[in-house]
Design an enzyme around this catalytic site. Structure first.
Site, PDB file in Angstrom:
ATOM      1  CD  GLU A 398       5.185  -5.967  -3.635  1.00 32.80           C
ATOM      2  OE1 GLU A 398       4.100  -6.412  -4.016  1.00 32.80           O
ATOM      3  OE2 GLU A 398       5.930  -5.290  -4.365  1.00 32.80           O
ATOM      4  CG  HIS A 427     -13.838  16.789   8.701  1.00 39.62           C
ATOM      5  ND1 HIS A 427     -14.575  17.529   9.587  1.00 39.62           N
ATOM      6  CD2 HIS A 427     -12.766  17.550   8.366  1.00 39.62           C
ATOM      7  CE1 HIS A 427     -13.994  18.707   9.766  1.00 39.62           C
ATOM      8  NE2 HIS A 427     -12.892  18.743   9.039  1.00 39.62           N
ATOM      9  CE  LYS A 532       2.200 -11.604  -9.435  1.00 38.99           C
ATOM     10  NZ  LYS A 532       3.582 -11.331  -9.803  1.00 38.99           N
TER      11      LYS A 532
HETATM   12  O1  F6P Z   1       6.213  -4.807 -13.146  1.00 40.73           O
HETATM   13  P1  F6P Z   1       5.545  -6.137 -13.104  1.00 40.73           P
HETATM   14  O2  F6P Z   1       6.507  -7.256 -13.324  1.00 40.73           O
HETATM   15  O3  F6P Z   1       4.373  -6.181 -14.023  1.00 40.73           O
HETATM   16  O4  F6P Z   1       5.017  -6.348 -11.619  1.00 40.73           O
HETATM   17  C1  F6P Z   1       4.081  -5.499 -11.051  1.00 40.73           C
HETATM   18  C2  F6P Z   1       4.058  -5.664  -9.570  1.00 40.73           C
HETATM   19  O5  F6P Z   1       3.785  -7.000  -9.230  1.00 40.73           O
HETATM   20  C3  F6P Z   1       4.597  -7.401  -8.124  1.00 40.73           C
HETATM   21  O6  F6P Z   1       5.585  -8.211  -8.605  1.00 40.73           O
HETATM   22  C4  F6P Z   1       3.891  -8.205  -7.153  1.00 40.73           C
HETATM   23  O7  F6P Z   1       2.616  -7.728  -6.922  1.00 40.73           O
HETATM   24  C5  F6P Z   1       5.155  -6.103  -7.594  1.00 40.73           C
HETATM   25  O8  F6P Z   1       6.287  -6.285  -6.851  1.00 40.73           O
HETATM   26  C6  F6P Z   1       5.345  -5.370  -8.857  1.00 40.73           C
HETATM   27  O9  F6P Z   1       5.581  -4.013  -8.654  1.00 40.73           O
END
Ligand code: F6P
Length: 618
Positions: A398, A427, A532
């Site tokens: 990330e 394995h 998202k």
């Molecule tokens: O802590 P939040 O805001 O729920 O986000 C959870 C996760 O989602 C992200 O923003 C993106 O997947 C990550 O960087 C983060 O750790």
């Protein structure tokens, strides 16, 4: 993509040819030159670079010159091992980079780039806006050395939060804070995803004692069956479960759904959710003024701990996110912080050879040509470190997986991380690592202490179970190297809060330095937003589909619709495939939807709702 190793050519001789196959946009040059990926700098024409020159500008992505092959003479290898071995005496941590084939020349050429990375890091630690896209400081290093924070108020916030965590954990463990029924809390149900779960999961697996004061379970997805499983496993202990909701943004859908599912489970178990979770045992860890923060404040949750604006999810293990869960499991969090602080201190030296994070970053650059051309396989030979690779997957991918560099050039950077543990993986996929496609380098994590003192025994003369583990690690390291597969080895004495804190800090810093080497912002994650947003659009389309079906189903007689008709009435003919998937999914889940025809031949499908909802019509 295949690459032959049977030609007798060494890895380094094969690399350019292989890269060319992998990506036709790489430009081939005569053997006396270094290759440059033309597409990394779209506005510039790829040019020839003298073989030993690395550009001093971070914008110029230049592939390192490779040696003809890896050193195989045992005496020379021993010399290389001794010459390059890094030791942190106080932490009992070693870093061995001798099985990475970088040359002295490469090391010298990287030196000015690493000095620039150190300068960037100094600025970051002083409070520069190191995450320019989000306009944020990046302060996870302050969490273990609060006095380093650029403002006194931040130092106070960090120290106060740590005190509150210790006090809260002590009160829960001692039973001063208890569930509405009698007794103490026995279980933690931690709801969070990504950086709000991976660190605590890794640390629980690595460090939780066999009989912790509170056992921990995680809900880290919106998979209903997975959630049901976690709740079912709590069984009669649901009533003595402390629910912790972790979300920096406070608005992550998976986490919100997890909370709603847990609330329902409490209701169904006849437990007073308000008393149990909101007054007696609900804890929120989130950023100030987030939706979760406001909800928990208004509803009077038992406790709220801050997630600071300047700490990213994937670097939050030493914040309340990681520390609260760890403390409640009886893990010595001050030792974790001490280990991280010691490692940070070691990584502040500008002498590259004495800076383990810089050495790691440099090896990554060498191994992956500075463009992520090879994957990082992380192999801890210790069951309790199983989740380290999973944790690193987010931290590295990330952070480094970015489309654009800091100057806006398209670079598509990153390093892929995977791995589980040795010798188990021997394995599974190590056959391919040894003999198959050569697209990786390995990081072995070695733990010297096999088991606590007093428990060892020889299962055959002179040999313990742990000796086998040791043998398998070093056997694999040698066998891979013999076939020109490079590896790094990180060694710790034991898996303790201190060494785990140090490992976390080592990799956090290596990622930051590597990001400077390749000139990217390691602290944002714009790519995640696309998925998202698209998920939101799918759910919005599902609502439109339901509205269209409802209208048709309220007609007399009911009018079953084909997929084309649904798509047309949704004004989304281009979304017909998604509409088909939405209907298949709902049909498989006993929703009030009747699909006639065969799902295998979508054109035959006609759909209507089992009942008309008149209210939905208006
Ligand atoms: O802590 P939040 O805001 O729920 O986000 C959870 C996760 O989602 C992200 O923003 C993106 O997947 C990550 O960087 C983060 O750790």
């Amino acid at each position: 993509m295949t690459s032959s190793i049977s030609s007798g050519l060494s890895l380094k001789q094969l690399t350019p040819h292989r890269l060319l196959h992998q990506n036709p946009s790489l430009v081939s040059y005569p053997s006396s030159t270094i290759r440059i990926a033309a597409h990394f700098r779209p506005h510039r024409v790829a040019r020839e670079v003298p073989p030993t020159t690395l550009s001093s500008s971070a914008n110029d992505v230049v592939l390192p010159q490779k040696s003809a092959g890896l050193e195989k003479d045992p005496r020379e290898l021993w010399k290389r091992y001794v010459d390059w071995l890094y030791q942190h005496k106080e932490l009992g941590l070693y870093l061995d980079v001798s099985r990475v084939g970088f040359t002295d020349q490469f090391f010298q050429e990287m030196e000015p780039r690493l000095q620039k990375a150190f300068t960037d890091m100094v600025e970051l630690e002083k409070g520069a806006i190191a995450n320019p896209d989000e306009g944020r400081m990046v302060g996870h290093y302050w969490l273990r050395s609060p006095k380093l924070a650029p403002r006194a108020i931040l130092t106070q916030q960090i120290e106060k939060t740590l005190d509150r965590i210790c006090e809260f954990a002590e009160q829960v463990i001692s039973g001063k804070i208890s569930p509405p029924q009698e007794g103490k809390f026995t279980q933690i149900l931690s709801i969070g995803i990504g950086g709000s779960a991976l660190g605590p999961q890794f640390v629980a697996e690595a460090l939780a004692p066999d009989n912790p004061p509170l056992k921990i379970r995680f809900i880290d997805n919106t998979d209903p069956a997975g959630i049901d499983h976690q709740i079912a496993q709590l069984g009669s202990e649901l009533g003595s479960t402390l629910v912790i909701v972790v979300s920096k943004s406070g608005g992550t859908p998976e986490t919100r759904n997890g909370l709603l599912e847990v609330q329902k489970a409490f209701r169904e178990a006849g437990l007073d959710f308000a008393k149990q979770v909101l007054v007696s045992g609900g804890v929120a860890i989130t950023q100030e003024n987030s939706l979760l923060d406001n909800t928990s404040r208004i509803e009077g949750w038992l406790a709220r701990f801050p997630m600071f604006d300047w700490v990213g999810g994937r670097t939050s293990e030493m914040s309340a996110v990681g520390l609260l869960a760890a403390a409640l499991q009886g893990i010595d969090i001050k030792e974790m912080l001490a280990g991280a602080a010691l490692m940070d201190e070691a990584n502040r030296t500008t002498q590259v050879r004495n800076n383990p994070a810089a050495m790691l970053a440099m090896c990554w650059y060498w191994a992956t040509n500075g463009v992520g051309s090879k994957d990082m396989v992380v192999l801890p030979y210790k069951d309790s470190l199983l989740l380290f690779s999973r944790y690193l997957q987010q931290l590295v991918m990330e952070s480094l997986g970015k489309e654009f560099d800091l100057d806006g050039n398209r670079v598509n950077q990153g390093i892929t991380v995977y791995g589980n543990k040795g010798s188990t993986d021997q394995h599974a996929y190590i056959q391919q690592l040894r003999d198959g496609v050569h697209n990786f380098f390995v990081t072995f994590i070695e733990v010297l202490r096999d088991r606590p003192p007093g428990h060892d025994w020889e299962l055959e003369p002179g040999v313990t179970c742990g000796d086998y583990l040791f043998g398998f690690l070093h056997g694999t390291r040698s066998a891979l190297y013999a076939n020109d597969r490079e590896s790094i080895t990180v060694t710790v004495q034991e898996v303790t809060p201190r060494s785990v804190g140090a490992l976390v800090a080592l990799y956090e810093r290596a990622v930051g330095l590597y990001a400077s080497l390749v000139n990217i912002n390691a602290y944002h994650q714009p790519g995640v937003e696309a998925g998202k947003k698209a998920a939101g659009e799918v759910l919005a389309l599902q609502k439109r589909v339901l509205a269209v079906l409802n209208e048709a189903s309220c007609k007399e007689p009911v009018e079953p619709l084909t997929l084309d008709e649904i798509a047309e009435q949704c004004h989304a003919p281009e979304e017909i495939e998604m509409i088909y998937k939405i209907i298949s999914h709902m049909a498989a889940n006993d929703r009030a939807l009747i699909a006639e025809g065969s799902c295998g031949s979508p054109r035959s499908v006609k759909v209507y709702l089992g009942e008309c909802n008149v209210d939905e019509m208006y």
